[in-house]
Design a protein around this motif. Sequence first.
Motif, PDB file in Angstrom:
ATOM      1  N   LEU A 174      -1.996  -2.107  13.083  1.00  0.00           N
ATOM      2  CA  LEU A 174      -1.545  -2.853  12.200  1.00  0.00           C
ATOM      3  C   LEU A 174      -0.420  -3.590  12.475  1.00  0.00           C
ATOM      4  CD1 LEU A 174      -0.892  -2.514   8.651  1.00  0.00           C
ATOM      5  CD2 LEU A 174       1.001  -1.230   9.441  1.00  0.00           C
ATOM      6  N   SER A 180      -1.992  -5.709  -2.717  1.00  0.00           N
ATOM      7  CA  SER A 180      -2.561  -6.485  -1.557  1.00  0.00           C
ATOM      8  C   SER A 180      -3.721  -6.771  -1.985  1.00  0.00           C
ATOM      9  CB  SER A 180      -2.581  -5.699  -0.344  1.00  0.00           C
ATOM     10  OG  SER A 180      -3.399  -4.621  -0.475  1.00  0.00           O
ATOM     11  N   ILE A 197      -2.070 -10.357   8.483  1.00  0.00           N
ATOM     12  CA  ILE A 197      -1.547  -9.487   7.490  1.00  0.00           C
ATOM     13  C   ILE A 197      -0.193 -10.369   7.240  1.00  0.00           C
ATOM     14  CG2 ILE A 197      -0.498  -7.604   6.566  1.00  0.00           C
ATOM     15  CD1 ILE A 197      -2.265  -5.683   8.545  1.00  0.00           C
ATOM     16  N   ALA A 205      -0.115  -8.765   1.573  1.00  0.00           N
ATOM     17  CA  ALA A 205       0.245  -7.131   1.203  1.00  0.00           C
ATOM     18  C   ALA A 205       1.822  -7.433   0.625  1.00  0.00           C
ATOM     19  CB  ALA A 205       0.414  -6.574   2.431  1.00  0.00           C
ATOM     20  N   LYS A 262      -7.687 -12.711   5.519  1.00  0.00           N
ATOM     21  CA  LYS A 262      -6.216 -12.365   5.808  1.00  0.00           C
ATOM     22  C   LYS A 262      -5.994 -11.296   4.783  1.00  0.00           C
ATOM     23  CE  LYS A 262      -4.665 -16.614   8.039  1.00  0.00           C
ATOM     24  NZ  LYS A 262      -4.487 -16.135   9.407  1.00  0.00           N
ATOM     25  N   LEU A 263      -5.225 -10.254   4.967  1.00  0.00           N
ATOM     26  CA  LEU A 263      -4.564  -9.091   4.064  1.00  0.00           C
ATOM     27  C   LEU A 263      -3.047  -9.813   3.635  1.00  0.00           C
ATOM     28  CD1 LEU A 263      -4.975  -6.737   2.433  1.00  0.00           C
ATOM     29  CD2 LEU A 263      -3.464  -5.516   4.292  1.00  0.00           C
ATOM     30  N   PHE A 296      -0.011  -1.588   1.584  1.00  0.00           N
ATOM     31  CA  PHE A 296      -1.420  -1.985   2.287  1.00  0.00           C
ATOM     32  C   PHE A 296      -2.630  -1.065   1.632  1.00  0.00           C
ATOM     33  CE2 PHE A 296       2.086  -1.941   5.525  1.00  0.00           C
ATOM     34  CZ  PHE A 296       1.930  -3.403   5.802  1.00  0.00           C
ATOM     35  N   LEU A 349      -7.790  -2.597   4.570  1.00  0.00           N
ATOM     36  CA  LEU A 349      -7.295  -2.627   5.935  1.00  0.00           C
ATOM     37  C   LEU A 349      -8.929  -2.098   6.739  1.00  0.00           C
ATOM     38  CD1 LEU A 349      -4.108  -0.589   6.101  1.00  0.00           C
ATOM     39  CD2 LEU A 349      -4.373  -2.932   6.580  1.00  0.00           C
ATOM     40  N   GLN A 371      -1.882  -7.106  13.806  1.00  0.00           N
ATOM     41  CA  GLN A 371      -2.285  -7.858  12.796  1.00  0.00           C
ATOM     42  C   GLN A 371      -1.147  -8.541  12.288  1.00  0.00           C
ATOM     43  OE1 GLN A 371      -5.166  -8.789  13.132  1.00  0.00           O
ATOM     44  NE2 GLN A 371      -6.101  -7.260  14.322  1.00  0.00           N
ATOM     45  N   ILE A 372      -0.129  -7.857  11.802  1.00  0.00           N
ATOM     46  CA  ILE A 372       1.021  -8.548  11.306  1.00  0.00           C
ATOM     47  C   ILE A 372       1.602  -9.637  12.234  1.00  0.00           C
ATOM     48  CG2 ILE A 372       3.579  -8.390  10.584  1.00  0.00           C
ATOM     49  CD1 ILE A 372       2.524  -5.737   9.502  1.00  0.00           C
TER      50      ILE A 372
END
Length: 205
Positions: free
Chosen positions: A135, A153, A144, A162, A159-160, A177, A182, A138-139
Amino acid sequence: MTKYVDDRSFTNFVHQNLAVPILYNKLGWKEVSLSAEEMEKIDIQNGIDYLFHDASNKIIKVQERFRDSFYAKYNDCTLRYRRDQNSHVNRRKSEFYKVEADFLVYGITNGAKFIEKRNSVTGFIKYTFVDLRVLMKQIDNDNIILKRGINRSYINDNKLIAPIKENKDSSSSFVAFDVYQLHQLFGVEKIIRYQKGFIPTTTIK
């Protein structure tokens, strides 16, 4: 009780009565015994609630959050973000900034959190083990993106996006999230290690 103390009390109750027998024991994870002072230190400084030995004796660091059945309609998991009203300046950045846990273990129980109704809490409607290392990677890689002013989200251009949301009592904010999203974006990296109820596949029987 303040909201944080009330939530902490409920999470501790669920840990002892549900998470250990239903989740951790089935995985072969054994909790490491720590003093109250040691537990408080790793919680405040490292965003870790519990340490376990897995079946191969490897240390697993866990951050837990459990909710009552009111939240069953939601498909997200959350991390506390900031507590800007905290009188301790060094505690205003919450678990999102400091977490060194390997997994967020997030669960929705089948009962109410209120002390007088806790006998209604007998199992999980949903639970998930989110790999926090994936997690946070990816941020860091901008896959993210955290955003204020949205409620849930969503996926945009792989791309997520959130939300950063405020608790109703303004005591703190949190990031949310969607667990299935995810899995859709980062499932190949096993970001969701175990789960029930959030996505179709269940890996703990």
